[in-house]
Design a protein around this motif. Structure first.
Motif, PDB file in Angstrom:
ATOM      1  N   ASP A 235      28.127  33.126 -34.762  1.00 44.10           N
ATOM      2  CA  ASP A 235      28.712  31.841 -34.389  1.00 44.10           C
ATOM      3  C   ASP A 235      27.659  30.868 -33.862  1.00 44.10           C
ATOM      4  OD1 ASP A 235      31.219  32.732 -35.080  1.00 44.10           O
ATOM      5  OD2 ASP A 235      31.671  33.496 -33.075  1.00 44.10           O
ATOM      6  N   PHE A 236      26.603  31.420 -33.243  1.00 46.55           N
ATOM      7  CA  PHE A 236      25.588  30.568 -32.632  1.00 46.55           C
ATOM      8  C   PHE A 236      24.257  30.614 -33.378  1.00 46.55           C
ATOM      9  CE2 PHE A 236      28.550  31.509 -29.210  1.00 46.55           C
ATOM     10  CZ  PHE A 236      28.774  30.249 -28.677  1.00 46.55           C
ATOM     11  N   ALA A 237      24.200  31.356 -34.476  1.00 44.62           N
ATOM     12  CA  ALA A 237      22.939  31.486 -35.213  1.00 44.62           C
ATOM     13  C   ALA A 237      22.462  30.140 -35.740  1.00 44.62           C
ATOM     14  CB  ALA A 237      23.100  32.472 -36.368  1.00 44.62           C
ATOM     15  N   SER A 238      23.411  29.292 -36.150  1.00 46.23           N
ATOM     16  CA  SER A 238      23.024  27.988 -36.713  1.00 46.23           C
ATOM     17  C   SER A 238      22.401  27.072 -35.670  1.00 46.23           C
ATOM     18  CB  SER A 238      24.241  27.300 -37.331  1.00 46.23           C
ATOM     19  OG  SER A 238      25.232  27.065 -36.346  1.00 46.23           O
ATOM     20  N   PHE A 239      22.615  27.372 -34.384  1.00 45.78           N
ATOM     21  CA  PHE A 239      22.107  26.496 -33.327  1.00 45.78           C
ATOM     22  C   PHE A 239      20.646  26.780 -32.971  1.00 45.78           C
ATOM     23  CE2 PHE A 239      26.723  26.466 -32.454  1.00 45.78           C
ATOM     24  CZ  PHE A 239      26.944  25.110 -32.597  1.00 45.78           C
ATOM     25  N   ILE A 240      20.063  27.826 -33.541  1.00 44.45           N
ATOM     26  CA  ILE A 240      18.649  28.093 -33.284  1.00 44.45           C
ATOM     27  C   ILE A 240      17.833  27.981 -34.576  1.00 44.45           C
ATOM     28  CG2 ILE A 240      19.125  29.579 -31.313  1.00 44.45           C
ATOM     29  CD1 ILE A 240      18.433  31.962 -33.136  1.00 44.45           C
ATOM     30  N   ARG A 241      18.450  27.431 -35.602  1.00 50.33           N
ATOM     31  CA  ARG A 241      17.752  27.235 -36.868  1.00 50.33           C
ATOM     32  C   ARG A 241      17.304  25.782 -36.989  1.00 50.33           C
ATOM     33  NH1 ARG A 241      16.139  31.994 -39.154  1.00 50.33           N
ATOM     34  NH2 ARG A 241      17.825  33.528 -39.114  1.00 50.33           N
ATOM     35  N   VAL A 242      16.162  25.592 -37.610  1.00 44.94           N
ATOM     36  CA  VAL A 242      15.689  24.235 -37.891  1.00 44.94           C
ATOM     37  C   VAL A 242      15.290  24.169 -39.359  1.00 44.94           C
ATOM     38  CG1 VAL A 242      14.913  23.751 -35.539  1.00 44.94           C
ATOM     39  CG2 VAL A 242      13.342  24.845 -37.151  1.00 44.94           C
ATOM     40  N   VAL A 243      15.298  22.981 -39.899  1.00 50.17           N
ATOM     41  CA  VAL A 243      14.917  22.803 -41.304  1.00 50.17           C
ATOM     42  C   VAL A 243      13.403  22.947 -41.428  1.00 50.17           C
ATOM     43  CG1 VAL A 243      16.876  21.301 -41.792  1.00 50.17           C
ATOM     44  CG2 VAL A 243      14.759  20.303 -40.960  1.00 50.17           C
ATOM     45  N   PRO A 244      12.909  23.368 -42.597  1.00 51.24           N
ATOM     46  CA  PRO A 244      11.454  23.535 -42.773  1.00 51.24           C
ATOM     47  C   PRO A 244      10.660  22.271 -42.464  1.00 51.24           C
ATOM     48  CG  PRO A 244      12.643  24.566 -44.593  1.00 51.24           C
ATOM     49  CD  PRO A 244      13.663  23.823 -43.782  1.00 51.24           C
ATOM     50  N   LEU A 245      11.264  21.107 -42.685  1.00 50.86           N
ATOM     51  CA  LEU A 245      10.570  19.854 -42.410  1.00 50.86           C
ATOM     52  C   LEU A 245      10.183  19.732 -40.937  1.00 50.86           C
ATOM     53  CD1 LEU A 245       9.640  17.139 -43.600  1.00 50.86           C
ATOM     54  CD2 LEU A 245      11.902  16.213 -43.029  1.00 50.86           C
ATOM     55  N   PHE A 246      10.928  20.403 -40.061  1.00 49.59           N
ATOM     56  CA  PHE A 246      10.637  20.335 -38.628  1.00 49.59           C
ATOM     57  C   PHE A 246       9.240  20.864 -38.325  1.00 49.59           C
ATOM     58  CE2 PHE A 246      10.532  22.393 -34.468  1.00 49.59           C
ATOM     59  CZ  PHE A 246      10.909  21.347 -33.642  1.00 49.59           C
ATOM     60  N   TYR A 247       8.847  21.954 -39.004  1.00 47.88           N
ATOM     61  CA  TYR A 247       7.524  22.541 -38.750  1.00 47.88           C
ATOM     62  C   TYR A 247       6.412  21.594 -39.202  1.00 47.88           C
ATOM     63  CZ  TYR A 247      10.303  26.765 -38.117  1.00 47.88           C
ATOM     64  OH  TYR A 247      11.230  27.674 -37.674  1.00 47.88           O
ATOM     65  N   TRP A 248       6.632  20.907 -40.314  1.00 55.32           N
ATOM     66  CA  TRP A 248       5.649  19.919 -40.751  1.00 55.32           C
ATOM     67  C   TRP A 248       5.610  18.734 -39.798  1.00 55.32           C
ATOM     68  CZ3 TRP A 248       2.065  21.402 -43.835  1.00 55.32           C
ATOM     69  CH2 TRP A 248       2.307  22.377 -44.798  1.00 55.32           C
ATOM     70  N   ALA A 249       6.745  18.426 -39.204  1.00 53.57           N
ATOM     71  CA  ALA A 249       6.767  17.347 -38.205  1.00 53.57           C
ATOM     72  C   ALA A 249       5.924  17.719 -36.996  1.00 53.57           C
ATOM     73  CB  ALA A 249       8.210  17.058 -37.784  1.00 53.57           C
ATOM     74  N   VAL A 250       5.940  18.998 -36.613  1.00 56.74           N
ATOM     75  CA  VAL A 250       5.108  19.459 -35.496  1.00 56.74           C
ATOM     76  C   VAL A 250       3.636  19.302 -35.843  1.00 56.74           C
ATOM     77  CG1 VAL A 250       4.453  21.471 -34.110  1.00 56.74           C
ATOM     78  CG2 VAL A 250       6.860  21.054 -34.622  1.00 56.74           C
ATOM     79  N   VAL A 251       3.261  19.667 -37.069  1.00 56.39           N
ATOM     80  CA  VAL A 251       1.871  19.501 -37.507  1.00 56.39           C
ATOM     81  C   VAL A 251       1.497  18.020 -37.507  1.00 56.39           C
ATOM     82  CG1 VAL A 251       0.249  19.840 -39.413  1.00 56.39           C
ATOM     83  CG2 VAL A 251       1.942  21.611 -38.877  1.00 56.39           C
ATOM     84  N   GLY A 252       2.404  17.176 -38.016  1.00 60.65           N
ATOM     85  CA  GLY A 252       2.151  15.738 -38.018  1.00 60.65           C
ATOM     86  C   GLY A 252       1.994  15.185 -36.614  1.00 60.65           C
ATOM     87  N   ALA A 253       2.811  15.681 -35.676  1.00 63.65           N
ATOM     88  CA  ALA A 253       2.688  15.240 -34.281  1.00 63.65           C
ATOM     89  C   ALA A 253       1.333  15.635 -33.711  1.00 63.65           C
ATOM     90  CB  ALA A 253       3.816  15.839 -33.444  1.00 63.65           C
ATOM     91  N   GLY A 254       0.839  16.824 -34.092  1.00 67.18           N
ATOM     92  CA  GLY A 254      -0.484  17.253 -33.642  1.00 67.18           C
ATOM     93  C   GLY A 254      -1.574  16.330 -34.153  1.00 67.18           C
ATOM     94  N   ILE A 255      -1.477  15.927 -35.410  1.00 61.62           N
ATOM     95  CA  ILE A 255      -2.468  15.010 -35.985  1.00 61.62           C
ATOM     96  C   ILE A 255      -2.454  13.677 -35.241  1.00 61.62           C
ATOM     97  CG2 ILE A 255      -3.065  13.689 -38.047  1.00 61.62           C
ATOM     98  CD1 ILE A 255      -2.064  16.064 -39.705  1.00 61.62           C
ATOM     99  N   VAL A 256      -1.260  13.185 -34.949  1.00 62.18           N
ATOM    100  CA  VAL A 256      -1.140  11.903 -34.228  1.00 62.18           C
ATOM    101  C   VAL A 256      -1.742  12.018 -32.832  1.00 62.18           C
ATOM    102  CG1 VAL A 256       0.499  10.269 -33.221  1.00 62.18           C
ATOM    103  CG2 VAL A 256       0.862  11.126 -35.531  1.00 62.18           C
ATOM    104  N   LEU A 257      -1.447  13.107 -32.135  1.00 61.23           N
ATOM    105  CA  LEU A 257      -2.003  13.291 -30.791  1.00 61.23           C
ATOM    106  C   LEU A 257      -3.524  13.366 -30.828  1.00 61.23           C
ATOM    107  CD1 LEU A 257       0.460  15.907 -29.209  1.00 61.23           C
ATOM    108  CD2 LEU A 257       0.382  13.447 -28.830  1.00 61.23           C
ATOM    109  N   GLY A 258      -4.045  14.136 -31.788  1.00 61.51           N
ATOM    110  CA  GLY A 258      -5.503  14.236 -31.908  1.00 61.51           C
ATOM    111  C   GLY A 258      -6.146  12.909 -32.250  1.00 61.51           C
ATOM    112  N   LEU A 259      -5.513  12.142 -33.133  1.00 59.68           N
ATOM    113  CA  LEU A 259      -6.059  10.840 -33.521  1.00 59.68           C
ATOM    114  C   LEU A 259      -6.050   9.867 -32.343  1.00 59.68           C
ATOM    115  CD1 LEU A 259      -7.113   8.953 -35.725  1.00 59.68           C
ATOM    116  CD2 LEU A 259      -4.744   8.423 -36.304  1.00 59.68           C
ATOM    117  N   LEU A 260      -4.941   9.847 -31.588  1.00 57.39           N
ATOM    118  CA  LEU A 260      -4.861   8.961 -30.426  1.00 57.39           C
ATOM    119  C   LEU A 260      -5.919   9.314 -29.388  1.00 57.39           C
ATOM    120  CD1 LEU A 260      -0.994   8.649 -29.914  1.00 57.39           C
ATOM    121  CD2 LEU A 260      -2.562   6.889 -30.736  1.00 57.39           C
ATOM    122  N   GLY A 261      -6.100  10.626 -29.155  1.00 57.97           N
ATOM    123  CA  GLY A 261      -7.109  11.054 -28.190  1.00 57.97           C
ATOM    124  C   GLY A 261      -8.503  10.644 -28.608  1.00 57.97           C
TER     125      GLY A 261
END
Length: 278
Positions: A235-261
């Motif tokens: 019943d709650f399994a769907s609440f801890i799942r994320v779409v694969p795009l989320f992981y790429w968003a994390v990588v993209g956020a890392g690139i943005v943070l590194g670029l800003l720094g």
């Protein structure tokens, strides 16, 4: 500055890991809140006696109220079946008459599943002549609205704090690299190297640090979610799942943070380079 670079990468990874966890919590908290909202319904109990024609007329009036999505009529006999399902007792075996009144279950449109808007619909229902009482989980809707605001504010504040920390650490790492190569940079300036030629390697360094930190954070998040899934009910399994795009968003956020720094450090480098040679 190999050591400081590694520290920066892992710091970005930890920062993005925290941001990822907060993002997952926020996304799934919103999904869970909407799941609870969709379970909240109003029930209008009818005055007796009521004829079939009265029921049909009242159904049309209910559907004409703004905010009402659909209605379901529950007869006295159906109310007995529902009572037995919920409480495990047959009311006919206890009483020689059926005390349960007929009712309408009222389902609200998406924009009206809040405490304020549901109250507006409730007031309209209470005005109807054939309606005796209207009940719904008013306190639950109020609690949902309050907690949703608190969770969003907390997550936003923590997300901003962690992001600024990551940018600061990347900036300091790039500054160390710039300072270590200050004489080489000054020599390049003297022989006519352009500003873009000098700054580009440091920008790439910041981007690479952010990229690697994002990859590490994504891998850890994926492993954590896959590990947690078997221990959660279906019943709650769907609440801890994320779409694969989320992981790429994390990588993209890392690139943005590194670029800003790295950008922040490069602006400081201009003053630092001049000071170092004077």
């Amino acid at each position: 500055a190999k050591l400081s670079t590694l520290i920066s990468i892992f710091t970005i990874a930890i920062s993005l890991l925290l941001l990822g966890v907060f993002a997952i919590m926020t996304i799934n908290a919103a999904k869970f809140i909407e799941f609870i909202r969709n379970k909240v319904e109003m029930e209008a109990f009818l005055q007796e006696p009521v004829t079939r024609q009265d029921v049909n007329t009242l159904e049309k009036r209910l559907l004409s109220i703004e905010g009402v999505d659909r209605v379901v009529h529950v007869s006295k006999d159906e109310a007995v079946k529902i009572f037995k399902q919920e409480f495990g007792e047959d009311i006919n075996s206890v009483l020689d008459f059926n005390p349960l009144p007929p009712s309408f279950k009222i389902y609200l449109k998406d924009g009206y599943k809040t405490a304020v808007n549901a109250e507006v619909v409730y007031n309209e229902l209470a005005k109807l002549k054939d309606v005796d009482t209207v009940v719904y989980k008013k306190a639950l809707l109020g609690l949902i609205d309050e907690q949703k605001t608190s969770v969003n504010n907390l997550t936003l504040g923590l997300g901003i704090l962690v992001s600024l920390s990551a940018i600061f650490l990347v900036s300091n790492t790039i500054r160390l690299a710039i300072y270590a190569k200050r004489r080489l940079i000054r020599t390049m300036e003297l022989v006519g190297a352009t500003a873009g030629f000098i700054k580009l390697p440091f920008l790439l360094e910041g981007i690479m640090q952010g990229f690697l930190g994002g990859l590490i954070a994504s891998a850890i998040l994926y492993a954590l979610l896959e590990y947690a899934a078997p221990f959660v009910s279906l019943d709650f399994a769907s609440f801890i799942r994320v779409v694969p795009l989320f992981y790429w968003a994390v990588v993209g956020a890392g690139i943005v943070l590194g670029l800003l720094g790295s950008i922040i450090s490069i602006f400081r480098f201009i003053r630092l380079g001049k000071a170092a040679t004077n």
